[in-house]
Scaffold this motif. Sequence first.
Motif, PDB file in Angstrom:
ATOM      1  N   MET A  42      47.991 114.417 -49.703  1.00 17.41           N
ATOM      2  CA  MET A  42      49.208 114.204 -50.463  1.00 17.41           C
ATOM      3  C   MET A  42      49.501 115.447 -51.300  1.00 17.41           C
ATOM      4  O   MET A  42      48.630 115.981 -51.968  1.00 17.41           O
ATOM      5  CB  MET A  42      49.044 112.976 -51.346  1.00 17.41           C
ATOM      6  CG  MET A  42      50.222 112.739 -52.224  1.00 17.41           C
ATOM      7  SD  MET A  42      50.334 110.989 -52.597  1.00 17.41           S
ATOM      8  CE  MET A  42      51.914 110.964 -53.329  1.00 17.41           C
ATOM      9  N   SER A  43      50.730 115.849 -51.294  1.00 15.87           N
ATOM     10  CA  SER A  43      51.161 117.026 -52.040  1.00 15.87           C
ATOM     11  C   SER A  43      51.200 116.736 -53.540  1.00 15.87           C
ATOM     12  O   SER A  43      51.463 115.624 -53.970  1.00 15.87           O
ATOM     13  CB  SER A  43      52.551 117.447 -51.568  1.00 15.87           C
ATOM     14  OG  SER A  43      53.041 118.484 -52.367  1.00 15.87           O
ATOM     15  N   SER A  44      50.949 117.756 -54.324  1.00 17.56           N
ATOM     16  CA  SER A  44      51.025 117.602 -55.774  1.00 17.56           C
ATOM     17  C   SER A  44      52.404 117.993 -56.307  1.00 17.56           C
ATOM     18  O   SER A  44      52.605 118.061 -57.515  1.00 17.56           O
ATOM     19  CB  SER A  44      49.936 118.439 -56.452  1.00 17.56           C
ATOM     20  OG  SER A  44      50.135 119.801 -56.168  1.00 17.56           O
ATOM     21  N   HIS A  45      53.346 118.263 -55.418  1.00 23.90           N
ATOM     22  CA  HIS A  45      54.703 118.639 -55.792  1.00 23.90           C
ATOM     23  C   HIS A  45      55.678 117.545 -55.374  1.00 23.90           C
ATOM     24  O   HIS A  45      55.413 116.787 -54.449  1.00 23.90           O
ATOM     25  CB  HIS A  45      55.111 119.942 -55.108  1.00 23.90           C
ATOM     26  CG  HIS A  45      54.254 121.107 -55.503  1.00 23.90           C
ATOM     27  ND1 HIS A  45      54.435 121.780 -56.696  1.00 23.90           N
ATOM     28  CD2 HIS A  45      53.217 121.695 -54.880  1.00 23.90           C
ATOM     29  CE1 HIS A  45      53.536 122.736 -56.782  1.00 23.90           C
ATOM     30  NE2 HIS A  45      52.786 122.712 -55.687  1.00 23.90           N
ATOM     31  N   LEU A  46      56.797 117.502 -56.064  1.00 24.53           N
ATOM     32  CA  LEU A  46      57.854 116.586 -55.651  1.00 24.53           C
ATOM     33  C   LEU A  46      58.380 117.003 -54.286  1.00 24.53           C
ATOM     34  O   LEU A  46      58.457 118.204 -53.986  1.00 24.53           O
ATOM     35  CB  LEU A  46      59.008 116.616 -56.646  1.00 24.53           C
ATOM     36  CG  LEU A  46      58.779 116.005 -58.011  1.00 24.53           C
ATOM     37  CD1 LEU A  46      59.995 116.241 -58.896  1.00 24.53           C
ATOM     38  CD2 LEU A  46      58.496 114.527 -57.896  1.00 24.53           C
TER      39      LEU A  46
END
Length: 102
Positions: free
Chosen positions: A1-5
């Motif tokens: 999962m990405s840590s950015h929107l």
Amino acid sequence: MSSHLSHGASGALRRFAGWIARGSAGHPILNEIDYCEELRESPSQMEICVAIFANVLELDEHGEPVNEKYAERRAAAYLYLYCTGKLPPGEPDIEPWECELY
């Protein structure tokens, strides 16, 4: 999962900020209300308005918004309430979780 929107979530926040700044948020709920002047007088209300949008906004499994217009409507209902002292006709009460500041 990405840590950015995701691009979609980032775009939803950007669009909402633009609508608020231009005075066009919540179309047509706020058409006759000059909420921009009210927000200049009380910036903490802007903070709550943005919190409502962010708290109500739902994202799918890819982080893309699925209810952007509804989140905008809830934020607009809050502005309507703040400016007029009542909710728009037929709009449910603003729930405490919607206004939560994190």
